[in-house]
Design a protein around this motif. Structure first.
Motif, PDB file in Angstrom:
ATOM      1  N   LEU A 140      -0.743   0.407   6.224  1.00  0.00           N
ATOM      2  CA  LEU A 140       0.651   0.481   6.701  1.00  0.00           C
ATOM      3  C   LEU A 140       0.914   0.474   8.184  1.00  0.00           C
ATOM      4  O   LEU A 140       1.871  -0.174   8.846  1.00  0.00           O
ATOM      5  CB  LEU A 140       1.590   1.526   5.922  1.00  0.00           C
ATOM      6  N   THR A 141       0.068   1.398   8.896  1.00  0.00           N
ATOM      7  CA  THR A 141       0.063   1.390  10.278  1.00  0.00           C
ATOM      8  C   THR A 141      -0.389   0.262  11.030  1.00  0.00           C
ATOM      9  O   THR A 141       0.422  -0.252  12.033  1.00  0.00           O
ATOM     10  CB  THR A 141      -0.955   2.729  10.928  1.00  0.00           C
ATOM     11  N   THR A 142      -1.355  -0.548  10.552  1.00  0.00           N
ATOM     12  CA  THR A 142      -1.475  -1.703  11.102  1.00  0.00           C
ATOM     13  C   THR A 142      -0.585  -2.646  10.945  1.00  0.00           C
ATOM     14  O   THR A 142      -0.478  -3.652  11.837  1.00  0.00           O
ATOM     15  CB  THR A 142      -3.124  -2.442  10.384  1.00  0.00           C
ATOM     16  N   LYS A 143       0.175  -2.916   9.759  1.00  0.00           N
ATOM     17  CA  LYS A 143       1.344  -3.813   9.435  1.00  0.00           C
ATOM     18  C   LYS A 143       2.426  -3.536  10.461  1.00  0.00           C
ATOM     19  O   LYS A 143       3.080  -4.553  11.004  1.00  0.00           O
ATOM     20  CB  LYS A 143       1.573  -3.597   8.191  1.00  0.00           C
ATOM     21  N   GLU A 144       2.585  -2.014  10.615  1.00  0.00           N
ATOM     22  CA  GLU A 144       3.787  -1.830  11.522  1.00  0.00           C
ATOM     23  C   GLU A 144       3.319  -2.232  13.017  1.00  0.00           C
ATOM     24  O   GLU A 144       4.311  -2.482  13.652  1.00  0.00           O
ATOM     25  CB  GLU A 144       4.161  -0.295  11.230  1.00  0.00           C
ATOM     26  N   PRO A 187       0.896  -1.074  -0.007  1.00  0.00           N
ATOM     27  CA  PRO A 187      -0.127  -0.072   0.176  1.00  0.00           C
ATOM     28  C   PRO A 187       0.768   1.558   0.170  1.00  0.00           C
ATOM     29  O   PRO A 187       1.848   1.336   0.530  1.00  0.00           O
ATOM     30  CB  PRO A 187      -0.790  -0.024   1.394  1.00  0.00           C
ATOM     31  N   SER A 188       0.265   2.403  -0.361  1.00  0.00           N
ATOM     32  CA  SER A 188       1.183   3.339  -0.917  1.00  0.00           C
ATOM     33  C   SER A 188       0.690   4.569   0.657  1.00  0.00           C
ATOM     34  O   SER A 188      -0.154   4.511   1.063  1.00  0.00           O
ATOM     35  CB  SER A 188       0.735   4.393  -2.025  1.00  0.00           C
ATOM     36  N   ILE A 189       1.721   5.137   1.215  1.00  0.00           N
ATOM     37  CA  ILE A 189       1.676   6.078   2.357  1.00  0.00           C
ATOM     38  C   ILE A 189       0.756   7.069   1.583  1.00  0.00           C
ATOM     39  O   ILE A 189       0.130   7.964   2.772  1.00  0.00           O
ATOM     40  CB  ILE A 189       3.083   6.411   2.605  1.00  0.00           C
ATOM     41  N   ARG A 190       0.944   7.737   0.574  1.00  0.00           N
ATOM     42  CA  ARG A 190       0.370   8.838   0.116  1.00  0.00           C
ATOM     43  C   ARG A 190      -1.297   8.867   0.014  1.00  0.00           C
ATOM     44  O   ARG A 190      -2.101   9.867   0.117  1.00  0.00           O
ATOM     45  CB  ARG A 190       0.595   8.986  -1.201  1.00  0.00           C
ATOM     46  N   GLY A 231      -4.028   3.352   2.272  1.00  0.00           N
ATOM     47  CA  GLY A 231      -2.707   2.738   2.320  1.00  0.00           C
ATOM     48  C   GLY A 231      -1.853   3.178   3.658  1.00  0.00           C
ATOM     49  O   GLY A 231      -1.432   2.242   4.281  1.00  0.00           O
ATOM     50  N   ALA A 232      -2.219   4.384   4.144  1.00  0.00           N
ATOM     51  CA  ALA A 232      -1.523   4.656   5.247  1.00  0.00           C
ATOM     52  C   ALA A 232      -2.073   3.946   6.527  1.00  0.00           C
ATOM     53  O   ALA A 232      -1.265   3.464   7.313  1.00  0.00           O
ATOM     54  CB  ALA A 232      -1.760   6.331   5.653  1.00  0.00           C
TER      55      ALA A 232
END
Length: 188
Positions: free
Chosen positions: A155-159, A144-147, A151-152
């Motif tokens: 990414l937060t759930t993955k991190e 997913p893209s951060i933009r 996607g954000a």
């Protein structure tokens, strides 16, 4: 009225001039601020003559170096600078005189003090093999893209999941810096 004689008028005028000249000699006036405007000026002809004379004098001074061209003078200066630089033969003789170098029986020069040899290590050979180590980032597809907002969030759930795994890891609890270093290396 009777007209006065001319001689009397002339005598009276002469007396007044004498008195005024004596008064002017005793009285000092401040310098005129515009006095420099009334100084003697050079005529156009004199200016031209002065310029031509100064030009001819400069030419004579330049010709005083024996008619040598500028490039020849530059070459001479360059040659003189090179002569001032130390030569390798001079360096070798000075090192021999100082006792830093000595000649062997075979005629070769060897250093008096032993210097440790520097060899390349195999441990550092794999550091710069990949483009990632040189500062570029590898693009991972299907991530997913951060933009974008979606996607954000992903990414937060993955991190967060990765962070909980790292904290719960027993190796991390025993030596956190070593474990972080290994994880960073494995991500690349």
């Amino acid at each position: 009225m009777v007209a006065k004689k001319r001689t009397q008028l002339r005598a009276k005028a002469m007396r007044q001039r004498r008195n005024s000249s004596e008064a002017m000699e005793t009285e000092e006036l401040p310098p005129d601020p515009k006095a420099f405007l009334h100084q003697l000026r050079e005529s156009k002809r004199e200016k031209q003559l002065n310029r031509s004379q100064s030009f001819l004098n400069r030419l004579r001074d330049q010709a005083g170096n024996g008619g040598i061209s500028k490039s020849a003078l530059r070459r001479r200066k360059k040659r003189m600078k090179e002569e001032l630089k130390p030569r390798m033969e001079d360096l070798l003789t000075s090192l021999k005189e100082e006792g830093v170098l000595e000649e062997d029986e075979s005629g070769e020069l060897a250093a008096v003090t032993g210097v440790t040899a520097i060899t390349a290590s195999n441990g550092y050979s794999g550091l710069h093999d990949t483009a990632e180590a040189c500062g570029t980032v590898r693009i991972r597809k299907n991530e997913p893209s951060i933009r974008t907002q979606r996607g954000a969030k992903l990414l937060t759930t993955k991190e967060q999941e990765r962070f909980t795994k790292v904290i719960s890891n027993e190796r991390f609890r025993s030596s956190p810096f070593e474990t972080l270093r290994e994880i960073i290396k494995s991500r690349k």
